[in-house]
Design a protein around this motif. Sequence first.
Motif, short mmCIF file in Angstrom:
data_model
loop_
_atom_site.label_atom_id
_atom_site.label_comp_id
_atom_site.label_asym_id
_atom_site.label_seq_id
_atom_site.Cartn_x
_atom_site.Cartn_y
_atom_site.Cartn_z
N THR A 126 27.33 59.78 11.49
CA THR A 126 26.81 58.89 10.34
C THR A 126 26.58 60.17 9.25
N GLY A 127 26.36 59.32 8.14
CA GLY A 127 25.95 60.32 7.09
C GLY A 127 27.15 61.05 6.38
N PHE A 128 27.34 62.27 5.87
CA PHE A 128 28.19 62.86 5.25
C PHE A 128 28.05 64.42 5.20
N PHE A 129 29.17 65.05 4.96
CA PHE A 129 28.91 66.66 4.60
C PHE A 129 29.75 66.97 3.47
N VAL A 130 29.49 67.85 2.76
CA VAL A 130 29.91 68.35 1.53
C VAL A 130 29.90 69.85 1.53
N GLU A 131 31.20 70.39 1.50
CA GLU A 131 31.31 72.10 1.44
C GLU A 131 31.66 72.61 0.00
N THR A 132 31.04 73.50 -0.35
CA THR A 132 31.32 73.96 -1.65
C THR A 132 31.54 75.32 -1.76
N ALA A 133 32.55 76.07 -2.46
CA ALA A 133 32.81 77.12 -2.78
C ALA A 133 31.67 77.74 -3.32
N LEU A 134 31.43 79.19 -3.17
CA LEU A 134 30.23 79.83 -3.70
C LEU A 134 30.16 79.62 -5.30
N ASP A 135 31.15 79.22 -6.04
CA ASP A 135 31.20 79.06 -7.38
C ASP A 135 30.72 77.74 -7.80
N GLY A 136 30.49 76.96 -6.55
CA GLY A 136 30.13 75.56 -6.93
C GLY A 136 31.21 74.52 -6.85
N GLU A 137 32.22 74.77 -6.82
CA GLU A 137 33.38 73.65 -6.74
C GLU A 137 33.49 73.04 -5.36
N VAL A 138 33.48 71.74 -5.19
CA VAL A 138 33.59 71.07 -3.91
C VAL A 138 35.08 71.19 -3.25
N ILE A 139 35.18 71.76 -2.17
CA ILE A 139 36.40 72.02 -1.42
C ILE A 139 36.48 71.18 -0.25
N HIS A 140 35.61 70.38 0.19
CA HIS A 140 35.77 69.51 1.48
C HIS A 140 34.34 68.77 1.42
#
Length: 265
Positions: A126-140
């Motif tokens: 359930t839910g979700f996950f968000v992965e961001t690069a260290l500059d803030g751009e969402v990559i996954h």
Amino acid sequence: MNKNSLKKKAIEIGKVHSGYTLEIEDFHKKSGTLMFAWKSACGYKEIIVELDVFGNLLDFHLDKESVSKVVLAEKSLHERALQYVMVYYPEALDNFILEKISVNNDKKSMQFTYVQQQLNLPLPRTGFFVETALDGEVIHFHYYGVAKEITLPENLLAKELVMEKCLKDLDMKLSIAMINSEVHENGNDLPRLVYEPVLPFSFYIHPADPSSVMKRDVQEDENEEDSLLLPLPQQEMPLPDINKAIGFDLDAYTICSKSFINCVS
């Protein structure tokens, strides 16, 4: 939405530009989802977007072409991650709570995982996950969804009763183990005599609903009886004598005491 509309939306979500070529366009009939994958001209970078038939974003993956020198603080990365989610699922924070924050040093990224809870316990998938690069751009980004039908037991065993039963049935065995200094207090990374618990079977530990204990015990007993009644494997027939198999009569020949050359000359 038709396939062309979904494809157009996927291109917008992935911000796919002319430097990428569509490699995969796959419709999963069973799940009712459509997945698009683009590769860059060099062939090493990829953009993946997966949508359901209504155009809802289920998965987004981006290979960054370069690592930015900009490094944002965790709070800023968290805010940007949630801003991304709110675009596609405005009600997400009403349904899910933050479970963990993890750092990927290899990819130089940070992942924020949110889940749905019941009885203060996280519900799987359930839910979700968000992965961001260290500059803030969402990559996954991956969205699992909300569990709508949750069946709860009528009664729950008290935790104290379960602990009492476990401790009563717990056996200890003497063994030799390495006491890791990073894990154990007063550890010296040397082998020492220790007592280790012999844990009971899982069905003595896990049932929180007392009405399910007997059912599981009976099921385990039936499985044990079935295993005792399995037929013994049949023994394989011995291989035939190799001489008889090729029609060679060993008794019709004698061993020559001289060399092979002298015998046939």
